[in-house]
Scaffold this motif. Structure first.
Motif, PDB file in Angstrom:
ATOM      1  N   ARG A   9       0.823  -1.227   0.000  1.00 55.42           N
ATOM      2  CA  ARG A   9       0.000   0.000   0.000  1.00 55.42           C
ATOM      3  C   ARG A   9       0.846   1.261   0.000  1.00 55.42           C
ATOM      4  NH1 ARG A   9      -2.726  -2.023   5.322  1.00 55.42           N
ATOM      5  NH2 ARG A   9      -3.525  -3.990   4.508  1.00 55.42           N
ATOM      6  N   SER A  11       2.627   3.107  -2.089  1.00 57.06           N
ATOM      7  CA  SER A  11       2.541   4.228  -3.029  1.00 57.06           C
ATOM      8  C   SER A  11       1.352   4.030  -3.951  1.00 57.06           C
ATOM      9  CB  SER A  11       3.815   4.304  -3.873  1.00 57.06           C
ATOM     10  OG  SER A  11       3.916   3.127  -4.662  1.00 57.06           O
ATOM     11  N   HIS A  12       1.015   5.109  -4.625  1.00 57.78           N
ATOM     12  CA  HIS A  12      -0.059   5.036  -5.618  1.00 57.78           C
ATOM     13  C   HIS A  12       0.269   3.949  -6.648  1.00 57.78           C
ATOM     14  CE1 HIS A  12      -3.152   6.285  -8.386  1.00 57.78           C
ATOM     15  NE2 HIS A  12      -2.246   6.410  -9.335  1.00 57.78           N
ATOM     16  N   ALA A  13       1.550   3.893  -7.042  1.00 60.00           N
ATOM     17  CA  ALA A  13       1.952   2.946  -8.093  1.00 60.00           C
ATOM     18  C   ALA A  13       1.712   1.500  -7.653  1.00 60.00           C
ATOM     19  CB  ALA A  13       3.424   3.157  -8.451  1.00 60.00           C
ATOM     20  N   ILE A  14       2.164   1.147  -6.470  1.00 58.22           N
ATOM     21  CA  ILE A  14       1.993  -0.255  -6.058  1.00 58.22           C
ATOM     22  C   ILE A  14       0.517  -0.553  -5.793  1.00 58.22           C
ATOM     23  CG2 ILE A  14       2.528   0.134  -3.594  1.00 58.22           C
ATOM     24  CD1 ILE A  14       3.388  -3.007  -5.599  1.00 58.22           C
ATOM     25  N   ARG A  15      -0.212   0.417  -5.261  1.00 55.37           N
ATOM     26  CA  ARG A  15      -1.656   0.189  -5.044  1.00 55.37           C
ATOM     27  C   ARG A  15      -2.362  -0.076  -6.372  1.00 55.37           C
ATOM     28  NH1 ARG A  15      -0.959   4.475  -1.265  1.00 55.37           N
ATOM     29  NH2 ARG A  15      -1.896   5.981  -2.702  1.00 55.37           N
ATOM     30  N   SER A  16      -1.964   0.668  -7.405  1.00 54.76           N
ATOM     31  CA  SER A  16      -2.590   0.460  -8.717  1.00 54.76           C
ATOM     32  C   SER A  16      -2.276  -0.932  -9.247  1.00 54.76           C
ATOM     33  CB  SER A  16      -2.077   1.467  -9.747  1.00 54.76           C
ATOM     34  OG  SER A  16      -2.193   2.755  -9.252  1.00 54.76           O
ATOM     35  N   LEU A  17      -1.050  -1.368  -9.021  1.00 55.71           N
ATOM     36  CA  LEU A  17      -0.645  -2.677  -9.558  1.00 55.71           C
ATOM     37  C   LEU A  17      -1.377  -3.830  -8.894  1.00 55.71           C
ATOM     38  CD1 LEU A  17       3.182  -2.147 -10.016  1.00 55.71           C
ATOM     39  CD2 LEU A  17       1.569  -2.812 -11.799  1.00 55.71           C
ATOM     40  N   ARG A  19      -4.343  -3.643  -7.333  1.00 55.14           N
ATOM     41  CA  ARG A  19      -5.795  -3.429  -7.220  1.00 55.14           C
ATOM     42  C   ARG A  19      -6.562  -4.533  -7.944  1.00 55.14           C
ATOM     43  NH1 ARG A  19      -6.247   2.037  -8.327  1.00 55.14           N
ATOM     44  NH2 ARG A  19      -5.724   2.237  -6.130  1.00 55.14           N
ATOM     45  N   THR A  22     -11.488  -2.686 -10.769  1.00 53.84           N
ATOM     46  CA  THR A  22     -11.494  -1.333 -11.316  1.00 53.84           C
ATOM     47  C   THR A  22     -12.789  -1.123 -12.097  1.00 53.84           C
ATOM     48  OG1 THR A  22     -10.249  -2.186 -13.183  1.00 53.84           O
ATOM     49  CG2 THR A  22      -8.991  -1.004 -11.523  1.00 53.84           C
TER      50      THR A  22
END
Ligand code: PBG
Length: 321
Positions: A9, A11-17, A19, A22
């Motif tokens: 959790r 960074s935004h980047a790892i959260r996006s990966l 998730r 969507t």
């Protein structure tokens, strides 16, 4: 510590990966309310920012929805009082408002998937989803009319019919009649697990379709039950439904998941009018962040197992995505 959950959790980047769920415009069907007239766009009192459209403005609306990436609409009509009766005769009128609405949408946006509501309540002088006799809602005579109504919508150009009445055997009746008339490509999105819910209030304002006596508890499901939802849904699959639906949304996500696990066809969820109005009201008071709560709720519906979400938020959500 061997395991630190927070790494995924960070960074935004790892959260996006990582998730799992969507939202995309492909997920949504927009319900639309249609009225007679010209140049009419009436706001529904209990549904802020939601409107009833006359056919010309309906066309402008569906063009906009199509440009935003929404590929399906579900049509509801508000029927004039003088056309209402116990048997929903007007529902079968080839020149009726629904039939003309289907044609209008197809003319404006030929590729838009057009779905129609199939139920007697907007046409019923009693505001019930079936024919009334001695205070009872008759099942079998109603399914016959529903099948004819579905056929009429398909002949007007509807891609899918969406029976929302909860009579027994109506999917089979509709499927048989469509087959008999060679309408083999017409789809059925069945309201399979539709609960007798108090969240439908604003919708009934929108269409002036509240039951004139009693309630809908002899046909819509008891909200205390889960097993029955599976039974209802499996019957609809057997009778020829292409898509099954759970309604309302948020209070019924346990049902959505169970049904998702029980069937091998797409599951839709209808996030209903009361759910829309609650958030609008809270946001108007400044108590909730409208956009954030909307996306959280829609994501939760999809996470629970909905492949299709019918929602009054469809347009707002797609604009944000
Ligand atoms: C009627 C119908 C209802 C809704 C969709 N079709 C209301 C009802 O059953 O009384 C409710 C939708 C909503 O609340 O948004 N057949």
């Amino acid at each position: 510590m061997l395991i630190r959950h927070r790494r995924l959790r960070k960074s935004h980047a790892i959260r996006s990966l990582v998730r799992e769920t969507t939202l995309s415009p492909d997920d949504f069907i927009a319900p639309l309310f249609v009225i007679e007239g010209q140049g009419k766009k009436e706001e529904i009192a209990s549904m802020p920012d939601y409107y009833r459209f006359s056919l010309d403005l309906l066309q402008a609306e569906v063009r906009q929805l199509w440009e935003l990436g929404i590929k399906g609409v579900l049509l509801f009509v508000k029927v004039e009082d003088y056309l209402k009766d116990n048997r929903g005769k007007e529902a079968l009128n080839p020149e009726g408002l629904m039939q003309r609405a289907v044609q209008a949408v197809k003319q404006a946006t030929p590729e838009m998937l057009v779905m129609t509501d199939v139920a007697l309540d907007p046409y019923s002088s009693y505001g019930h989803d079936g024919i009334v006799e001695d205070g009872k809602i008759l099942n079998d005579p109603t399914t016959e009319i529903l099948a004819q109504m579905a056929l009429s919508h398909v002949q007007a150009g509807a891609d899918f019919v969406a029976p929302s009445d909860m009579m027994d055997g109506r999917i089979r009746a509709i499927r048989n009649l469509l087959e008999e008339h060679g309408e083999v490509d017409a789809g059925i999105m069945s309201y399979s697990a539709k609960y007798a819910s108090s969240f439908y209030g604003p919708f009934r304002d929108a269409l002036d379709s509240a039951p004139g006596f009693g309630d809908k508890k002899t046909y819509q499901m008891d909200y205390a039950n889960a097993t029955e939802a599976i039974k209802e849904t499996l019957s609809d699959v057997e009778e020829g439904a292409d898509i099954v639906m759970v309604k309302p949304g948020l209070c019924y996500l346990d049902i959505v998941r169970e049904i998702k696990n029980a069937v091998d066809i797409p599951v839709a969820v209808y996030q209903v009018s009361g759910e829309y109005s609650m958030l609008k009201a809270a946001a108007e008071k400044g108590w909730l962040d409208h956009d954030a709560v909307m996306l959280e709720q829609l994501t939760a519906i999809k996470r629970a197992g909905a492949q299709i979400i019918v929602s009054y938020f469809a347009k707002d959500a797609v604009k944000l995505l």
